[in-house]
Write a protein that holds these residues in place. Structure first.
Motif, PDB file in Angstrom:
ATOM      1  N   PRO A  21       0.801  -1.231   0.000  1.00 54.54           N
ATOM      2  CA  PRO A  21       0.000   0.000   0.000  1.00 54.54           C
ATOM      3  C   PRO A  21       0.833   1.281   0.000  1.00 54.54           C
ATOM      4  O   PRO A  21       0.469   2.257  -0.670  1.00 54.54           O
ATOM      5  N   VAL A  22       1.933   1.300   0.754  1.00 47.68           N
ATOM      6  CA  VAL A  22       2.748   2.514   0.810  1.00 47.68           C
ATOM      7  C   VAL A  22       3.412   2.783  -0.536  1.00 47.68           C
ATOM      8  O   VAL A  22       3.396   3.917  -1.041  1.00 47.68           O
ATOM      9  N   VAL A  23       3.988   1.757  -1.132  1.00 47.92           N
ATOM     10  CA  VAL A  23       4.625   1.922  -2.439  1.00 47.92           C
ATOM     11  C   VAL A  23       3.588   2.338  -3.475  1.00 47.92           C
ATOM     12  O   VAL A  23       3.837   3.229  -4.303  1.00 47.92           O
ATOM     13  N   ASN A  24       2.421   1.727  -3.429  1.00 49.49           N
ATOM     14  CA  ASN A  24       1.353   2.090  -4.353  1.00 49.49           C
ATOM     15  C   ASN A  24       0.927   3.545  -4.160  1.00 49.49           C
ATOM     16  O   ASN A  24       0.701   4.275  -5.136  1.00 49.49           O
ATOM     17  N   GLN A  25       0.842   3.983  -2.908  1.00 46.55           N
ATOM     18  CA  GLN A  25       0.461   5.369  -2.647  1.00 46.55           C
ATOM     19  C   GLN A  25       1.495   6.339  -3.182  1.00 46.55           C
ATOM     20  O   GLN A  25       1.160   7.441  -3.645  1.00 46.55           O
ATOM     21  N   ARG A  26       2.755   5.952  -3.145  1.00 44.21           N
ATOM     22  CA  ARG A  26       3.804   6.802  -3.710  1.00 44.21           C
ATOM     23  C   ARG A  26       3.635   6.949  -5.220  1.00 44.21           C
ATOM     24  O   ARG A  26       3.816   8.042  -5.775  1.00 44.21           O
ATOM     25  N   ALA A  27       3.273   5.853  -5.882  1.00 43.88           N
ATOM     26  CA  ALA A  27       3.027   5.924  -7.320  1.00 43.88           C
ATOM     27  C   ALA A  27       1.829   6.829  -7.628  1.00 43.88           C
ATOM     28  O   ALA A  27       1.861   7.631  -8.568  1.00 43.88           O
ATOM     29  N   ARG A  75      11.073  12.389  -5.735  1.00 45.61           N
ATOM     30  CA  ARG A  75      11.710  12.528  -4.419  1.00 45.61           C
ATOM     31  C   ARG A  75      10.673  12.888  -3.356  1.00 45.61           C
ATOM     32  O   ARG A  75      10.704  12.381  -2.228  1.00 45.61           O
ATOM     33  N   ALA A  76       9.746  13.768  -3.731  1.00 44.90           N
ATOM     34  CA  ALA A  76       8.675  14.132  -2.788  1.00 44.90           C
ATOM     35  C   ALA A  76       7.766  12.940  -2.525  1.00 44.90           C
ATOM     36  O   ALA A  76       7.353  12.693  -1.386  1.00 44.90           O
ATOM     37  N   ALA A  77       7.462  12.178  -3.574  1.00 45.53           N
ATOM     38  CA  ALA A  77       6.577  11.025  -3.420  1.00 45.53           C
ATOM     39  C   ALA A  77       7.201   9.940  -2.560  1.00 45.53           C
ATOM     40  O   ALA A  77       6.487   9.218  -1.842  1.00 45.53           O
ATOM     41  N   GLU A  78       8.520   9.820  -2.603  1.00 47.17           N
ATOM     42  CA  GLU A  78       9.188   8.784  -1.814  1.00 47.17           C
ATOM     43  C   GLU A  78       9.055   9.022  -0.313  1.00 47.17           C
ATOM     44  O   GLU A  78       9.266   8.105   0.483  1.00 47.17           O
ATOM     45  N   ALA A  79       8.683  10.241   0.074  1.00 48.05           N
ATOM     46  CA  ALA A  79       8.504  10.549   1.497  1.00 48.05           C
ATOM     47  C   ALA A  79       7.111  10.179   2.003  1.00 48.05           C
ATOM     48  O   ALA A  79       6.847  10.247   3.204  1.00 48.05           O
ATOM     49  N   VAL A  80       6.227   9.765   1.100  1.00 49.06           N
ATOM     50  CA  VAL A  80       4.850   9.435   1.478  1.00 49.06           C
ATOM     51  C   VAL A  80       4.823   8.152   2.307  1.00 49.06           C
ATOM     52  O   VAL A  80       5.435   7.144   1.946  1.00 49.06           O
ATOM     53  N   THR A  81       4.126   8.197   3.423  1.00 47.16           N
ATOM     54  CA  THR A  81       3.980   7.008   4.277  1.00 47.16           C
ATOM     55  C   THR A  81       2.519   6.712   4.612  1.00 47.16           C
ATOM     56  O   THR A  81       2.211   5.641   5.123  1.00 47.16           O
ATOM     57  N   GLU A  82       1.608   7.653   4.340  1.00 42.55           N
ATOM     58  CA  GLU A  82       0.195   7.463   4.644  1.00 42.55           C
ATOM     59  C   GLU A  82      -0.493   6.698   3.522  1.00 42.55           C
ATOM     60  O   GLU A  82      -0.188   6.893   2.341  1.00 42.55           O
TER      61      GLU A  82
END
Length: 214
Positions: A21-27, A75-82
């Motif tokens: 889910p976290v990786v998907n949310q980053r995409a 780079r900004a997306a890689e910081a997403v954790t929610e």
């Protein structure tokens, strides 16, 4: 993260190659950022399970500018954790019988009753990881491991629109009549895709789905 060209009209951005889910949310986050830029020549931005496809017109696109934008936004997306779902859709389903011709076989393979398959399938709020295959087809996960079954070795030539199926840890609804190899356990009358509706697809990546037995 990796960025690579796929031909002369597409860039692919790849995050960790996992269903998560976290990786998907980053995409999904990266896709939204790139769409918001509205860069000249960019035709479409499509999130996948763990990647993003950026389709562009090579005659109108400054590729260096596009790649720089991708690097900044990634780079900004890689910081997403929610991973909170943006919206949860409730989809009514008629399970079994002519609507779900594989329900009995799924129950037998999982060594449980058909009622238990239905209960377990309907107990989960599924994440929409991505859309693909045919317009409006949403890949949903994850299915309760107690009812995961492989797809058919030989796909059906015709699967009715609205059919609800399972394939491994994924479940989904066929939005239009099409060939398909998923195990069919039910069917919904909900219109999953309508080209005259905006947006045409009922579901979007990052949303949720709860199936409601009828």
């Amino acid at each position: 993260m990796k960025v690579r060209l796929a031909g002369d009209a597409m860039v692919i951005v790849e995050f960790d190659q996992v269903i998560d889910p976290v990786v998907n949310q980053r995409a999904i986050d990266l896709s939204g950022r790139l769409r918001a830029r509205a860069l000249p020549g960019v035709r479409d931005v499509v999130p996948g399970y763990c990647s993003v496809g950026v389709h562009f017109d090579p005659l109108r696109t400054d590729l260096a500018r596009l790649e720089a934008a991708i690097e900044d936004d990634a780079r900004a997306a890689e910081a997403v954790t929610e991973t909170a779902l943006t919206h949860v859709h409730e989809i009514p389903v008629s399970y079994g019988g002519a609507n779900g011709p594989d329900l009995g076989a799924v129950a037998e393979a999982c060594q449980c009753s058909a009622a238990e398959v239905v209960e377990r399938h309907a107990a989960t709020v599924y994440r929409v990881y991505m859309l693909g295959f045919v317009p409006g087809f949403a890949y949903l996960g994850r299915v309760d491991p107690r009812i995961t079954v492989p797809r058919h070795r030989v796909p059906r030539e015709r699967v009715p629109a609205g059919s609800v199926g399972i394939a491994g840890e994924q479940t989904g609804v066929y939005p239009v009549e099409s060939p398909g190899g998923w195990q069919l356990i039910g069917r919904t009358a909900t219109l999953m895709f309508d080209p005259n509706r905006h947006p045409a697809s009922l579901l979007a990546a990052g949303e949720g789905v709860r199936f409601v037995p009828q």
